[in-house]
Design a protein around this motif. Sequence first.
Motif, PDB file in Angstrom:
ATOM      1  N   MET A 188       0.764  -1.268   0.162  1.00 54.62           N
ATOM      2  CA  MET A 188      -0.114  -0.046  -0.018  1.00 54.62           C
ATOM      3  C   MET A 188       0.982   1.484   0.039  1.00 54.62           C
ATOM      4  SD  MET A 188      -3.302   0.000  -0.061  1.00 54.62           S
ATOM      5  CE  MET A 188      -3.865   1.352   0.473  1.00 54.62           C
ATOM      6  N   ARG A 193      -0.496   5.286  -6.241  1.00 57.15           N
ATOM      7  CA  ARG A 193      -1.862   5.396  -6.126  1.00 57.15           C
ATOM      8  C   ARG A 193      -2.417   6.162  -7.193  1.00 57.15           C
ATOM      9  NH1 ARG A 193      -5.330   6.230  -0.766  1.00 57.15           N
ATOM     10  NH2 ARG A 193      -3.528   4.822  -0.018  1.00 57.15           N
ATOM     11  N   GLU A 197     -11.013   7.362  -7.748  1.00 55.97           N
ATOM     12  CA  GLU A 197     -11.511   6.218  -6.951  1.00 55.97           C
ATOM     13  C   GLU A 197     -11.533   4.641  -7.319  1.00 55.97           C
ATOM     14  OE1 GLU A 197     -14.965   8.415  -4.169  1.00 55.97           O
ATOM     15  OE2 GLU A 197     -15.063   6.484  -4.603  1.00 55.97           O
ATOM     16  N   VAL A 200      -7.996   3.376  -7.692  1.00 56.00           N
ATOM     17  CA  VAL A 200      -7.534   2.990  -6.154  1.00 56.00           C
ATOM     18  C   VAL A 200      -8.067   1.582  -5.934  1.00 56.00           C
ATOM     19  CG1 VAL A 200      -7.456   3.671  -3.840  1.00 56.00           C
ATOM     20  CG2 VAL A 200      -7.166   5.166  -5.371  1.00 56.00           C
ATOM     21  N   LYS A 201      -9.398   1.470  -6.088  1.00 56.83           N
ATOM     22  CA  LYS A 201     -10.246   0.225  -5.737  1.00 56.83           C
ATOM     23  C   LYS A 201      -9.351  -1.036  -6.282  1.00 56.83           C
ATOM     24  CE  LYS A 201     -14.824  -1.487  -5.250  1.00 56.83           C
ATOM     25  NZ  LYS A 201     -16.077  -0.920  -4.414  1.00 56.83           N
ATOM     26  N   PHE A 208      -3.530  -7.147  -3.408  1.00 54.40           N
ATOM     27  CA  PHE A 208      -3.911  -8.386  -2.730  1.00 54.40           C
ATOM     28  C   PHE A 208      -3.517  -9.678  -3.524  1.00 54.40           C
ATOM     29  CE2 PHE A 208      -6.860  -8.325   1.023  1.00 54.40           C
ATOM     30  CZ  PHE A 208      -6.825  -7.157   1.345  1.00 54.40           C
TER      31      PHE A 208
ATOM     32  N   GLY B   6     -15.031   9.495  -0.503  1.00 53.05           N
ATOM     33  CA  GLY B   6     -13.695   8.803  -1.150  1.00 53.05           C
ATOM     34  C   GLY B   6     -13.244   7.652  -0.319  1.00 53.05           C
ATOM     35  N   ILE B   8     -13.512   3.671   0.234  1.00 54.48           N
ATOM     36  CA  ILE B   8     -14.150   2.636  -0.511  1.00 54.48           C
ATOM     37  C   ILE B   8     -13.992   1.594   0.270  1.00 54.48           C
ATOM     38  CG2 ILE B   8     -13.839   3.838  -2.685  1.00 54.48           C
ATOM     39  CD1 ILE B   8     -11.261   2.416  -3.132  1.00 54.48           C
ATOM     40  N   LEU B   9     -15.190   0.700   0.349  1.00 50.52           N
ATOM     41  CA  LEU B   9     -15.372  -0.696   0.778  1.00 50.52           C
ATOM     42  C   LEU B   9     -15.116  -1.820  -0.053  1.00 50.52           C
ATOM     43  CD1 LEU B   9     -17.962   0.085   3.564  1.00 50.52           C
ATOM     44  CD2 LEU B   9     -15.560   0.288   3.816  1.00 50.52           C
ATOM     45  N   THR B  10     -14.208  -2.601  -0.089  1.00 54.48           N
ATOM     46  CA  THR B  10     -14.034  -3.642  -1.065  1.00 54.48           C
ATOM     47  C   THR B  10     -14.095  -4.881  -0.480  1.00 54.48           C
ATOM     48  OG1 THR B  10     -12.483  -2.219  -1.999  1.00 54.48           O
ATOM     49  CG2 THR B  10     -12.755  -4.481  -3.359  1.00 54.48           C
ATOM     50  N   MET B  12     -12.413  -8.670  -0.100  1.00 55.10           N
ATOM     51  CA  MET B  12     -11.297  -9.479  -0.660  1.00 55.10           C
ATOM     52  C   MET B  12     -11.171 -10.481   0.260  1.00 55.10           C
ATOM     53  SD  MET B  12      -9.187  -8.043  -2.766  1.00 55.10           S
ATOM     54  CE  MET B  12     -10.122  -6.584  -3.898  1.00 55.10           C
ATOM     55  N   VAL B  17     -12.131  -4.654   3.069  1.00 58.58           N
ATOM     56  CA  VAL B  17     -10.854  -3.845   3.047  1.00 58.58           C
ATOM     57  C   VAL B  17     -11.607  -2.397   3.022  1.00 58.58           C
ATOM     58  CG1 VAL B  17      -8.792  -3.255   1.908  1.00 58.58           C
ATOM     59  CG2 VAL B  17      -9.711  -5.603   2.009  1.00 58.58           C
ATOM     60  N   VAL B  19     -10.201   1.515   2.345  1.00 64.88           N
ATOM     61  CA  VAL B  19      -9.233   2.225   1.802  1.00 64.88           C
ATOM     62  C   VAL B  19      -9.816   3.882   1.729  1.00 64.88           C
ATOM     63  CG1 VAL B  19      -7.579   2.694  -0.217  1.00 64.88           C
ATOM     64  CG2 VAL B  19      -8.151   0.119   0.816  1.00 64.88           C
ATOM     65  N   ASP B  20      -8.752   4.745   1.788  1.00 64.84           N
ATOM     66  CA  ASP B  20      -9.172   5.981   1.521  1.00 64.84           C
ATOM     67  C   ASP B  20      -8.655   6.486   0.251  1.00 64.84           C
ATOM     68  OD1 ASP B  20      -9.442   8.993   1.373  1.00 64.84           O
ATOM     69  OD2 ASP B  20      -8.920   9.253   3.278  1.00 64.84           O
ATOM     70  N   ALA B  21      -9.558   6.739  -0.835  1.00 66.07           N
ATOM     71  CA  ALA B  21      -9.311   6.847  -1.999  1.00 66.07           C
ATOM     72  C   ALA B  21      -9.162   8.420  -2.437  1.00 66.07           C
ATOM     73  CB  ALA B  21      -9.964   5.840  -2.956  1.00 66.07           C
ATOM     74  N   MET B  31      -4.656   0.608   5.092  1.00 67.06           N
ATOM     75  CA  MET B  31      -5.981  -0.220   4.803  1.00 67.06           C
ATOM     76  C   MET B  31      -6.467  -0.932   6.040  1.00 67.06           C
ATOM     77  SD  MET B  31      -5.197  -3.867   2.744  1.00 67.06           S
ATOM     78  CE  MET B  31      -4.606  -2.963   1.430  1.00 67.06           C
ATOM     79  N   ARG B  33      -8.636  -4.010   7.468  1.00 64.62           N
ATOM     80  CA  ARG B  33      -9.275  -5.334   7.075  1.00 64.62           C
ATOM     81  C   ARG B  33     -10.287  -5.525   7.997  1.00 64.62           C
ATOM     82  NH1 ARG B  33      -5.371  -9.820   5.272  1.00 64.62           N
ATOM     83  NH2 ARG B  33      -4.113  -8.905   6.959  1.00 64.62           N
TER      84      ARG B  33
END
Lengths: 237, 87
Positions: A188, A193, A197, A200-201, A208, B6, B8-10, B12, B17, B19-21, B31, B33
């Motif tokens: 990270m 980056r 958005e 980044v996602k 991962f 900004g 985001i929740l993903t 994984m 996860v 993260v501040d995008a 990040m 988890r």
Amino acid sequence: MVKDYRIADTNVRIHCQHDYFDEIAGKYEVNIAGAPQEEITVTREEIPSVVETSKSNSEAREGIWEALAIYRKLCDRLVFRDVILLHSSAIALGGKAYLFTAPSGTGKSTHARLWREAFGDEVVMINDDKPLIRIENGRAVAYGTPWNGKHNLGNNIEAPIGGICLLRRGARNKIWPMEEGEILSVLMSQTYRPGNEKGVKKMVELIFRLAKAVPFWKMECNMDPEAAAVARKAMEQ
Amino acid sequence: MRLKDGTILTNMDDKVVVVDASNRKDRFNGMLRLNNTAGFVAKQLEKETELDDVVKAMTEKFDVEESVARENAQKVIDSLRDAGLLQ
């Protein structure tokens, strides 16, 4: 000017104002039949204008900034093609790529140089500063790119990644496997980056995947030639 | 309260996860988890909400007592706040 290049297995058409980029990217130039896969434009407005003592200094600085702007825009696109940028020094040995990552100033380039000095022709530089990595089907490949850092060390080659090592300075040379949790936070902080958005996602998803695709190591190292031997012994399995 | 713009929740593997995008200077650069439960709490915070509403949603979704849900929700909210992810 407009020229076509092949970077990270992708055909890219680049529109830019200065000659600097073309100078560093010469080895990557290609003739593309048909449409490019990506097209990047950097306009005059996007480059901060610099006033320096001489016109040639201004030109040079603007050219360098333009080249970096091109890289950022390219990386913003390439993430959607499963490619990320890892701030690291990447070398190739025995057909595999080994990447050394660390915060700036720690000694990534120095460590890569120790490998070159210890193993001579066996080692080929991929990229000393910002290689691209493609993660596909559980495998990772490192690519050379036109952006090689201060000393312009790199080649237009690619190799499957044999391992990635986080370096920190230490009195004695030792290397050990990195824990999964730490792998993600290291990636990270050392991965480019994207500026949006969605990008980044996607980057997170690729991080991962990369964490599972190759072995990760931590190393304490000094500047002795032995450092390269210790690292190689562990990583080249 | 809610997550900053900004964030985001993903999903994984089996984690959520966070993260501040955003491009903010003070953005959280790491990040988080989260497991199933904590991820559920984070998802509630994607829109403006109150602790009581989060607790209610948790007791509806999971077979858990209100006091336990409240305690867990507060823990997650505190973690998110510490990471600078809440508005």
